[in-house]
Design a protein around this motif. Structure first.
Motif, PDB file in Angstrom:
ATOM      1  N   PRO A   3      39.234  49.653  31.650  1.00 40.53           N
ATOM      2  CA  PRO A   3      39.860  49.595  32.342  1.00 40.53           C
ATOM      3  C   PRO A   3      39.993  49.608  33.466  1.00 40.53           C
ATOM      4  O   PRO A   3      38.982  49.993  34.249  1.00 40.53           O
ATOM      5  N   ALA A   4      40.546  48.676  33.765  1.00 41.34           N
ATOM      6  CA  ALA A   4      40.542  48.286  35.756  1.00 41.34           C
ATOM      7  C   ALA A   4      40.427  49.820  36.537  1.00 41.34           C
ATOM      8  O   ALA A   4      41.252  50.533  35.997  1.00 41.34           O
ATOM      9  N   SER A   5      39.764  49.978  36.931  1.00 39.69           N
ATOM     10  CA  SER A   5      39.546  51.014  38.388  1.00 39.69           C
ATOM     11  C   SER A   5      40.172  50.698  39.788  1.00 39.69           C
ATOM     12  O   SER A   5      39.486  49.914  40.656  1.00 39.69           O
ATOM     13  N   ALA A   6      41.111  51.393  40.045  1.00 38.02           N
ATOM     14  CA  ALA A   6      41.684  51.240  41.332  1.00 38.02           C
ATOM     15  C   ALA A   6      40.371  51.432  42.340  1.00 38.02           C
ATOM     16  O   ALA A   6      40.505  50.581  43.385  1.00 38.02           O
ATOM     17  N   ALA A   7      40.012  52.448  42.145  1.00 32.18           N
ATOM     18  CA  ALA A   7      38.251  52.958  43.671  1.00 32.18           C
ATOM     19  C   ALA A   7      37.654  51.503  43.505  1.00 32.18           C
ATOM     20  O   ALA A   7      37.643  50.842  44.757  1.00 32.18           O
ATOM     21  N   GLU A   8      37.716  50.914  41.892  1.00 34.72           N
ATOM     22  CA  GLU A   8      36.452  49.746  42.402  1.00 34.72           C
ATOM     23  C   GLU A   8      37.078  48.659  42.855  1.00 34.72           C
ATOM     24  O   GLU A   8      35.899  48.345  43.504  1.00 34.72           O
ATOM     25  N   SER A   9      38.165  48.595  42.795  1.00 38.06           N
ATOM     26  CA  SER A   9      38.735  47.256  43.561  1.00 38.06           C
ATOM     27  C   SER A   9      39.223  47.251  44.653  1.00 38.06           C
ATOM     28  O   SER A   9      38.935  46.787  45.451  1.00 38.06           O
ATOM     29  N   LEU A  15      34.469  44.859  50.503  1.00 42.65           N
ATOM     30  CA  LEU A  15      33.310  43.729  50.912  1.00 42.65           C
ATOM     31  C   LEU A  15      34.001  42.469  51.525  1.00 42.65           C
ATOM     32  O   LEU A  15      32.845  42.416  52.116  1.00 42.65           O
ATOM     33  N   PHE A  16      34.839  42.007  50.308  1.00 38.42           N
ATOM     34  CA  PHE A  16      35.473  40.898  51.452  1.00 38.42           C
ATOM     35  C   PHE A  16      35.405  41.166  52.023  1.00 38.42           C
ATOM     36  O   PHE A  16      35.118  39.656  53.055  1.00 38.42           O
ATOM     37  N   ASP A  17      35.792  41.871  53.054  1.00 38.08           N
ATOM     38  CA  ASP A  17      36.699  41.760  54.303  1.00 38.08           C
ATOM     39  C   ASP A  17      36.153  42.003  54.812  1.00 38.08           C
ATOM     40  O   ASP A  17      35.821  40.898  56.269  1.00 38.08           O
ATOM     41  N   ARG A  18      34.534  43.113  54.838  1.00 33.29           N
ATOM     42  CA  ARG A  18      33.928  43.159  55.943  1.00 33.29           C
ATOM     43  C   ARG A  18      32.744  41.762  55.817  1.00 33.29           C
ATOM     44  O   ARG A  18      32.509  41.401  57.224  1.00 33.29           O
ATOM     45  N   ILE A  68      28.461  46.691  42.498  1.00 27.10           N
ATOM     46  CA  ILE A  68      29.967  46.606  42.152  1.00 27.10           C
ATOM     47  C   ILE A  68      29.852  46.509  40.462  1.00 27.10           C
ATOM     48  O   ILE A  68      28.995  45.661  39.732  1.00 27.10           O
ATOM     49  N   HIS A  69      30.783  47.740  39.708  1.00 29.75           N
ATOM     50  CA  HIS A  69      30.723  47.848  38.523  1.00 29.75           C
ATOM     51  C   HIS A  69      31.484  46.710  38.040  1.00 29.75           C
ATOM     52  O   HIS A  69      32.953  47.181  38.260  1.00 29.75           O
ATOM     53  N   ARG A  70      31.023  45.469  37.658  1.00 31.59           N
ATOM     54  CA  ARG A  70      32.101  44.409  36.681  1.00 31.59           C
ATOM     55  C   ARG A  70      32.989  44.430  36.017  1.00 31.59           C
ATOM     56  O   ARG A  70      33.996  44.080  35.939  1.00 31.59           O
ATOM     57  N   ASP A  71      32.685  45.425  35.570  1.00 29.25           N
ATOM     58  CA  ASP A  71      33.564  46.274  33.799  1.00 29.25           C
ATOM     59  C   ASP A  71      34.851  47.188  33.993  1.00 29.25           C
ATOM     60  O   ASP A  71      35.792  47.547  33.168  1.00 29.25           O
ATOM     61  N   ARG A  72      34.667  46.937  35.149  1.00 31.01           N
ATOM     62  CA  ARG A  72      35.919  48.096  36.042  1.00 31.01           C
ATOM     63  C   ARG A  72      36.669  47.086  36.968  1.00 31.01           C
ATOM     64  O   ARG A  72      37.719  47.732  37.538  1.00 31.01           O
ATOM     65  N   ASP A  77      39.608  39.740  39.992  1.00 28.96           N
ATOM     66  CA  ASP A  77      38.845  40.384  40.741  1.00 28.96           C
ATOM     67  C   ASP A  77      37.556  40.070  40.224  1.00 28.96           C
ATOM     68  O   ASP A  77      36.188  39.885  40.750  1.00 28.96           O
ATOM     69  N   ARG A  78      37.273  40.092  38.840  1.00 26.52           N
ATOM     70  CA  ARG A  78      36.130  39.799  37.869  1.00 26.52           C
ATOM     71  C   ARG A  78      35.693  38.623  38.456  1.00 26.52           C
ATOM     72  O   ARG A  78      34.327  38.090  38.852  1.00 26.52           O
ATOM     73  N   VAL A  79      36.165  37.742  38.446  1.00 26.52           N
ATOM     74  CA  VAL A  79      35.738  35.993  38.993  1.00 26.52           C
ATOM     75  C   VAL A  79      35.795  36.107  40.152  1.00 26.52           C
ATOM     76  O   VAL A  79      35.066  35.524  40.957  1.00 26.52           O
ATOM     77  N   SER A  80      36.649  36.452  41.452  1.00 21.74           N
ATOM     78  CA  SER A  80      36.676  36.580  42.595  1.00 21.74           C
ATOM     79  C   SER A  80      34.734  37.312  42.778  1.00 21.74           C
ATOM     80  O   SER A  80      34.098  36.561  43.820  1.00 21.74           O
TER      81      SER A  80
END
Length: 553
Positions: A3-9, A15-18, A68-72, A77-80
């Motif tokens: 299941p997607a993790s809000a914290a991992e997202s 990271l993207f923003d920085r 980053i834990h891709r499976d979370r 977000d996985r594509v990004s």
């Protein structure tokens, strides 16, 4: 996936923003194109120390992304994350070949043209903005030219020198920028469009300062670059520029082929694909020739189509008006094929004169903040070489439904990270879409007469022939003249333009492969959807998916 993790997202998007903010500081000119003018008085540095620091930062961002834990993550977000990692890995792969990476003087432009292009999109509505522009002229540009000169010397010392023909084109691009009348140069052009907030007294003072800075800082820097080319590089320049002729060139070209096509196809496989596509397109071109009642040879038909005055506009103004008329015909037809269209407008403008009469047309995307629309730049200097029968497919490629529809629409996809919305660099996706978009002209009411259909087929054949000549030049030992002869014979395009294009492929290896390879993938996706969905196939929805309103595959 778990299941997607809000914290991992959140971790991912932090990271993207920085990385995005760092990139705007490391490459201030790219930030300007995005509509971010916080660093508008600077340019990227290309000293060995600056290059090494950027590579170090890139490795750091890459390590963070891999942790980053891709499976979370959710699907988007996985594509990004995959795209983010892939881009950083591509940069790191090229960093292993600093001499090749530093050979920046190219036929279509480089440090000799980029500053003039950048100035055309810089805002000058306020005194503060004009002062930013002047600071770039006075300090940043001379520093950057000295960096580029030193980098070119380092590359030359390692055996990487552009060909004589490429360097001659570089000189031809520099020369118009050195006009004695500085107001006639592209550097002064922004001073003619100052905003109303710049009062008469400030306007006069800023324009006078600009004239001084252009004459004493900008043009001397360009003269130093010109001297490097004439005095140091030309005496050492090879006549042939295939990458197999350079140190580690075969490895560099193989890397560029993978990056530009996003495939594992080898140069020889791509060469064979080009030959196959050319055979198919030649049959269609000859069938169109017969529709036009031509009874002579195909070579004579090509000569007729490229020289008969009836096939050309009589002036630069008429050519520009012709492109605009075609665009206006296409615009109202787009809703039949696309459920979502970009809000950003686009225009058709004449290409800056210093780019040269043999420069290919191109598109410039809108700013990410919406402050600037897209532009299709037409080479009006070449009005005697741009046949009317080829114009419809060119508009379909460079404007709509090609580059503008895809790139401008991407800027508006607010659910995607900014790096994916800013023309993120997958040439096979962007140019593959534009070449595929040419084929949609049939559904948009284009190519109604055989001459226009021939023009469409000719451009398709031109891109197919690129697969042959690019790989021929860089992997199979072809000479420049061999590539010119092949491309002229198999595409039917004017020889002068072909020579310019061959020098483009020589100095930007692999980029020309992305067009047809990407287009064939779009064809495959469409055909796969049609086969799987049968009567449920909806061309309009399929175009939305492959065009980018859903995450690209």
């Amino acid at each position: 996936p778990a299941p997607a993790s809000a914290a991992e997202s959140r971790r991912l998007h932090d990271l993207f923003d920085r990385q995005w903010d760092w990139a705007g500081l490391a490459f201030p000119e790219f930030a300007t194109y995005r509509g971010d003018h916080r660093h508008g008085d600077r340019l990227a540095r290309f000293t060995p120390e600056a290059i090494a620091e950027r590579d170090r930062m890139g490795r750091g961002f890459l390590d963070e992304a891999r942790a980053i834990h891709r499976d979370r993550l959710g699907a988007v977000d996985r594509v990004s994350l995959d795209m983010f990692i892939d881009n950083l890995e591509r940069q790191q792969a090229l960093a292993a070949y600093p001499a090749a990476r530093g050979m920046n003087l190219r036929a279509l432009g480089g440090p000799q043209t980029q500053f003039a292009e950048l100035l055309q999109i810089m805002p000058v509505a306020t005194v503060a903005q004009v002062r930013q522009l002047l600071a770039r002229m006075e300090v940043a540009f001379p520093e950057r030219m000295d960096d580029e000169i030193a980098q070119a010397r380092r590359s030359a010392a390692a055996g990487w020198v552009p060909t004589r023909d490429v360097l001659q084109r570089v000189l031809a691009q520099i020369e118009p920028q050195l006009a004695a009348d500085v107001e006639a140069t592209p550097f002064y052009a922004p001073l003619r469009r100052l905003g109303q907030a710049v009062g008469p007294q400030d306007r006069q003072a800023l324009q006078a300062r600009a004239r001084e800075v252009i004459a004493t800082r900008v043009q001397p820097a360009l003269r130093r670059l010109r001297a490097l080319v004439t005095d140091e590089l030309l005496p050492r320049a090879p006549t042939e520029g295939g990458y197999s002729r350079y140190p580690d060139g075969e490895q560099v070209y193989a890397l560029l082929v993978r990056q530009q096509t996003t495939t594992e196809l080898t140069p020889r496989q791509i060469h064979a694909i080009g030959l196959r596509e050319l055979e198919r397109l030649r049959r269609d071109m000859e069938a169109t020739m017969r529709e036009l009642k031509w009874t002579g040879s195909f070579a004579a038909f090509v000569q007729h189509m490229n020289t008969d005055p009836r096939h050309f506009h009589a002036s630069p103004e008429a050519l520009l008006a012709g492109y605009r008329e075609i665009a206006k015909r296409i615009d109202p037809e787009l809703p039949r094929l696309f459920g979502e269209l970009p809000r950003a407008p686009y225009g058709v403008q004449a290409m800056p004169a210093h780019m040269g009469a043999n420069r290919a047309e191109y598109y410039q995307g809108p700013a990410l903040d919406g402050s600037r629309g897209g532009v299709f730049f037409a080479n009006t200097q070449a009005f005697r070489k741009r046949p009317i029968w080829a114009m419809e497919t060119l508009v379909a490629h460079e404007a709509v439904p090609g580059h503008h529809l895809q790139i401008a629409r991407a800027t508006e996809l607010g659910n995607l990270p900014r790096f994916r919305r800013s023309g993120f660099g997958y040439t096979a996706f962007s140019e593959g879409w534009a070449l595929y978009a040419e084929t949609l002209g049939f559904e948009l009411g284009l190519y109604r007469d055989p001459a226009q259909r021939y023009g469409h087929l000719q451009w398709q054949a031109f891109r197919a022939a690129r697969l042959v000549v690019d790989t021929g030049l860089h992997a199979l030992g072809w000479t420049r003249q061999q590539a010119i002869d092949f491309l002229t014979e198999h595409s039917g395009v004017d020889t002068e333009f072909v020579a310019s294009e061959i020098d483009r492929y020589v100095s930007t290896p692999g980029q020309a492969l992305a067009y047809m390879i990407g287009k064939l993938k779009f064809d495959e996706l469409r055909d796969r959807a049609r086969a799987q969905l049968g009567n449920g196939f909806a061309l309009r929805r399929t175009k939305e998916e492959v065009q980018g309103d859903l995450p690209p595959l």
